[in-house]
Scaffold this active site. Structure first.
Site, PDB file in Angstrom:
ATOM      1  N   HIS A  90      -5.364   5.000   6.372  1.00 20.62           N
ATOM      2  CA  HIS A  90      -4.653   5.901   5.471  1.00 20.62           C
ATOM      3  C   HIS A  90      -3.246   5.960   5.803  1.00 20.62           C
ATOM      4  O   HIS A  90      -2.343   7.079   5.477  1.00 20.62           O
ATOM      5  CB  HIS A  90      -5.243   7.328   5.300  1.00 20.62           C
ATOM      6  CG  HIS A  90      -6.652   7.213   4.887  1.00 20.62           C
ATOM      7  ND1 HIS A  90      -7.036   6.719   3.358  1.00 20.62           N
ATOM      8  CD2 HIS A  90      -8.027   7.593   5.390  1.00 20.62           C
ATOM      9  CE1 HIS A  90      -8.439   6.903   3.231  1.00 20.62           C
ATOM     10  NE2 HIS A  90      -8.733   7.398   4.218  1.00 20.62           N
ATOM     11  N   ASP A 146      -2.599   0.012   6.316  1.00 21.43           N
ATOM     12  CA  ASP A 146      -3.821  -0.608   5.345  1.00 21.43           C
ATOM     13  C   ASP A 146      -3.065  -1.801   4.771  1.00 21.43           C
ATOM     14  O   ASP A 146      -4.043  -2.648   4.086  1.00 21.43           O
ATOM     15  CB  ASP A 146      -3.665   0.521   4.089  1.00 21.43           C
ATOM     16  CG  ASP A 146      -4.415   1.913   4.738  1.00 21.43           C
ATOM     17  OD1 ASP A 146      -5.036   1.844   5.677  1.00 21.43           O
ATOM     18  OD2 ASP A 146      -4.820   2.751   3.872  1.00 21.43           O
ATOM     19  N   ASP A 192       0.963  -1.127  -0.005  1.00 22.47           N
ATOM     20  CA  ASP A 192      -0.082  -0.061  -0.203  1.00 22.47           C
ATOM     21  C   ASP A 192       0.898   1.303   0.003  1.00 22.47           C
ATOM     22  O   ASP A 192       1.931   1.154   0.360  1.00 22.47           O
ATOM     23  CB  ASP A 192      -0.904  -0.116   1.250  1.00 22.47           C
ATOM     24  CG  ASP A 192      -1.978   1.191   1.322  1.00 22.47           C
ATOM     25  OD1 ASP A 192      -2.900   1.272   0.486  1.00 22.47           O
ATOM     26  OD2 ASP A 192      -1.498   2.340   1.699  1.00 22.47           O
ATOM     27  N   GLU A 199       1.077   5.727   0.090  1.00 22.93           N
ATOM     28  CA  GLU A 199       0.646   7.019   0.553  1.00 22.93           C
ATOM     29  C   GLU A 199       1.316   8.171  -0.306  1.00 22.93           C
ATOM     30  O   GLU A 199       2.342   7.924  -0.677  1.00 22.93           O
ATOM     31  CB  GLU A 199       0.701   7.516   2.056  1.00 22.93           C
ATOM     32  CG  GLU A 199       0.030   6.491   3.028  1.00 22.93           C
ATOM     33  CD  GLU A 199      -1.587   6.222   2.658  1.00 22.93           C
ATOM     34  OE1 GLU A 199      -2.214   7.292   2.169  1.00 22.93           O
ATOM     35  OE2 GLU A 199      -1.947   5.148   2.922  1.00 22.93           O
TER      36      GLU A 199
END
Length: 597
Positions: A180, A185, A39, A41
Site C-alpha cells: 500500500h 505497488d 499506482d 495512494e
C-alpha cells in the site's frame, strides 16, 4: 520528488501522433512498447471528494527497467486515520510535500509516449484525469492497460481465488511485496504485468493491438487466423474474405486494410454471422485504392458482382422499382422494374415496392388520373368505377373527359415528377390538415409518409439526373499531406481516381487519369451508368468541403423549384413528431402546421 533512471539511455518510446500514441499505431510488438506502470495512494475512493497522497510509477520496456518516479503529495485535507494506518502515510509526512497541481506536469512528462498501466486502472486513471482537468492541464489520450481486467480474462478460479494485487503477487512470485505504498505497488504490478504477458503470449498475443482486444471469448482457431492480414498494406482499399474453393464470402472497405482485417480476429468483432464467416475463411485478398471514394465504390461493385453470402447490403442493385407514366391515349401510373427508351416519364429508383406504392398514392391524391389497368382507346365506352363516385378519378372510361383535357392533367403530373412537386405537396398538406383537425392522426400519418416517399424520391432523382447528365466532371481535393485527391466522373460513374503527390503538378496527373479513365456511354434513365448507391457516393464527395471542380462537360444543376427544397421541412416535421411527448403518442405532427406557423 525523485526520478531514478538506469545508467543506460532510455530507448525511444512508441511512435506518437501529436502527443500520445493512438490506434493508428496498432501492430507494435509488445517488446517495442514502453509501459508506464503507475499506482496512487489517496485519502479516499472518489475523485473530487478525496485527494492523492502519493504517486509511484515505473517505466519498463522489453522487460527492462527504464526509469522510476515517486513523490508524496499534499492532499490539502486531513488523511483519515484508517488510511494512515493502511498506508503508513501521515499528515506530518505530506505537510511539506508539493500539491498535486505542481506534481502533475512532471508526471505527465515522465509518462509521455508510454502506454499507461495500472492495477484497477479506472481508479488510478480516474484520479489523475480529474485533477488534470481541475487544474487546467491537457490529459493526453493514453492507451491504458488494466492488469486486473487482463488477469480476469487469463486466469481461472482454480489458479487464484481473486485478482487483487496481493493475491496476484503471490501467484507470480513478484520480487517486491505490495504494501500500500505507491512505488512498491507499482513495482509489484510490473512483475504481474510480465507474468500475464507470458500467459497471453502462448495464446498468440504479441502486439499492443492484440493486448488491447484480447479476450477469452475469442476462439483459438479464430485468433490463429490473424496471419491472413499480415500481407495486407496499411493503405485504403477493399478486402475480400475467401474460402478453400476461392468463393468470396465477405467484402469490405477500410482506410487501413491491414488494421481493419486484423480486427476481425479479436474480441472487438462480435457479430454472429461474421464469426461464422471467419470460421470458414481461409484467405483474404486486398485491393489497394488511391482514394477513400474509390474504395467505397469498388466495394459496391464487387459486392454486386460476387453477391457474397455474408454481406447484407448492396448485393442486388438491379432490384429497383420505378413509377412510370404510361404512353397511351389515357396514361396512368404503373409500377415497373426498369426504365425503357419509350419517352415515358419515370420516378425512381425506389429501394422497395412499398415505398414506390406510397409515392404513387401521393401522386393520385394530387392528380385524379385513372388507376385501372385496362387498355383504353381514344373513344372509351366503359363504365365508371367507385373511384369516380369518391371524386378520385376524372373517369376517362365513360368518355366524360376528352383526351386533350386528360392530357393536360397528365402533363401536370409529369412536371411534378421531374421539375416541381408543389402541386403534390399542397394537396397532401391540405389533406393532412383536414385529418389532423378531425383528430384522425393515424390517417394523417399515413398521408405524411406518402408525401415523404414522393418528395424524397423526387429529390434523389433530380440530384442523380443532374450529375448523370454531365459527360465528364473532373474534381480535386487537398489531402492532409498537401497533395491532391483527383477523380474523373463520367455520367455519374467514377471512371478514374488517383493522388497527385505534394510538390507535383496535379494537372499532369489529372490528364493521365483522363486518358486512362473508363469510357462511359450515355444510357436510358438517371442510373443507367452506375448504381444509385454509387451515384450517391459520388454526389456526397462532390458536395464535401474542399472539393474543387476542375473541368466539366455538361451542366450540373437542379431545378430551383425542385423537390430538394421540401426535404428539410420534412426532416423538421419528422423530428418534431418524435420529440414532442404528446405527438409521440399520436405518432405524427401535421406537416402543414410547420409551413403555416
Amino acid at each position: 520528488m525523485s526520478s531514478s533512471p538506469p545508467d543506460r539511455a532510455a530507448a525511444p518510446a512508441l511512435p506518437i501522433r501529436g502527443v500520445q500514441p493512438s490506434f493508428d499505431d496498432l501492430g507494435t510488438p509488445l517488446r517495442d512498447v514502453t509501459f508506464c506502470v503507475v499506482d496512487l495512494e489517496t485519502t479516499g475512493g472518489a475523485p473530487g471528494e478525496s485527494g492523492i497522497t502519493e504517486i509511484g510509477a515505473v517505466k519498463v520496456r522489453g522487460g527492462e527497467l527504464v526509469a522510476e518516479f515517486q513523490t508524496l503529495v499534499n492532499p490539502a485535507e486531513p488523511i483519515p486515520p484508517f488510511i494512515a494506518v493502511l498506508t503508513g502515510i501521515t499528515d506530518g509526512m505530506v505537510a511539506a510535500s508539493p500539491r498535486i497541481e505542481s506534481v502533475l506536469p512532471a508526471f505527465l512528462e515522465f509518462a509521455r509516449g508510454c502506454v499507461l498501466v495500472a492495477h484497477n486502472a479506472p481508479f488510478d486513471v480516474g484520479f489523475l484525469k480529474h485533477d488534470t482537468q481541475v487544474h487546467g492541464y491537457d490529459w493526453p489520450d493514453f492507451v491504458v492497460v488494466d492488469t486486473a481486467t487482463l488477469a480476469r480474462r487469463v486466469l481461472t478460479p482454480d489458479e487464484t481465488p481473486n485478482c487483487k494485487l496481493g493475491t496476484l503477487a503471490k501467484l507470480f512470485r513478484t520480487t517486491v511485496t505490495p504494501n500500500h505504498r505507491a512505488l512498491s505497488d507499482a513495482r509489484a504490478t510490473v512483475d504481474v504485468l510480465h507474468g500475464l504477458f507470458e500467459r497471453v503470449g502462448s495464446l498468440g498475443v504479441q502486439t499492443l493491438e492484440d493486448l488491447q482486444t484480447f479476450s477469452s471469448r475469442v476462439a483459438p482457431q479464430v485468433r490463429a487466423k490473424r496471419h491472413l492480414a499480415e500481407s495486407l498494406p496499411h493503405a485504403p482499399g477493399v478486402y475480400l474474405f475467401t474460402d478453400d474453393r476461392g468463393e468470396v464470402l465477405y467484402i469490405g472497405k477500410s482506410k487501413d486494410l491491414r488494421t481493419r482485417v486484423r480486427s476481425y480476429f479479436t474480441a472487438s468483432e462480435q457479430r454472429t454471422r461474421i464469426g461464422e464467416m471467419i470460421g470458414i475463411a481461409s484467405g483474404v485478398r486486398g485491393i489497394e485504392c488511391g482514394t477513400a471514394l474509390e474504395a467505397e465504390i469498388r466495394e459496391l461493385r464487387l459486392i454486386a458482382e460476387h453477391k457474397p453470402r455474408y454481406n447484407r447490403r448492396s448485393k442486388f442493385p438491379e432490384r429497383q422499382h420505378w413509377l412510370k407514366v404510361t404512353v397511351e391515349p389515357f396514361p396512368r401510373l404503373s409500377l415497373v422494374k426498369q426504365v425503357r427508351d419509350d419517352e415515358a416519364a419515370y420516378l425512381g429508383p425506389f429501394t422497395s415496392r412499398k415505398t414506390a406504392e406510397r409515392a404513387m398514392a401521393a401522386l393520385h391524391e394530387a392528380f385524379p388520373i385513372r388507376q385501372c389497368t385496362d387498355r383504353m382507346s381514344r373513344s372509351p365506352q366503359g363504365s365508371p368505377c367507385v373511384l369516380v363516385e369518391m371524386g378520385r378519378c376524372v373517369a376517362p372510361c365513360d368518355g366524360r373527359i376528352s383526351p386533350e383535357t386528360y392530357g393536360s392533367l397528365v402533363n401536370g403530373l409529369r412536371l411534378a415528377l421531374t421539375v416541381d412537386p408543389a402541386p403534390v405537396v399542397a394537396a397532401l398538406d391540405q389533406r393532412i390538415d383536414v385529418l389532423s383537425a378531425d383528430e384522425r392522426f393515424e390517417d394523417a400519418a399515413v398521408h405524411r409518409d406518402r408525401l415523404s416517399a414522393f418528395v424524397r424520391s423526387s429529390a434523389k432523382m433530380q440530384r442523380m439526373s443532374s450529375v448523370t447528365g454531365c459527360a465528364e466532371i473532373c474534381a480535386a481535393r487537398r489531402t492532409d499531406d498537401g497533395g491532391w485527391e483527383l477523380h474523373v466522373i463520367r455520367r455519374g460513374r467514377l471512371a478514374a481516381a488517383g493522388i497527385s503527390p505534394r510538390g507535383t503538378d496535379p494537372r499532369k496527373y489529372l490528364e493521365m487519369l483522363r486518358a486512362s479513365a473508363e469510357t462511359v456511354l450515355p444510357g436510358i434513365g438517371p442510373v443507367a451508368s452506375a448504381s444509385p448507391e454509387e451515384i450517391e457516393l459520388v454526389l456526397r464527395w462532390l458536395d464535401s468541403p474542399g472539393v474543387r471542380l476542375v473541368e466539366m462537360d455538361g451542366t450540373w444543376t437542379c431545378p430551383v423549384s425542385g423537390a430538394g427544397r421540401h426535404v428539410a421541412r420534412l426532416d423538421n416535421s419528422h423530428s418534431e413528431a418524435h420529440h414532442h411527448p404528446s405527438e409521440r403518442r399520436r405518432r405524427m405532427r401535421p406537416l402543414g402546421a410547420t409551413a403555416r406557423s
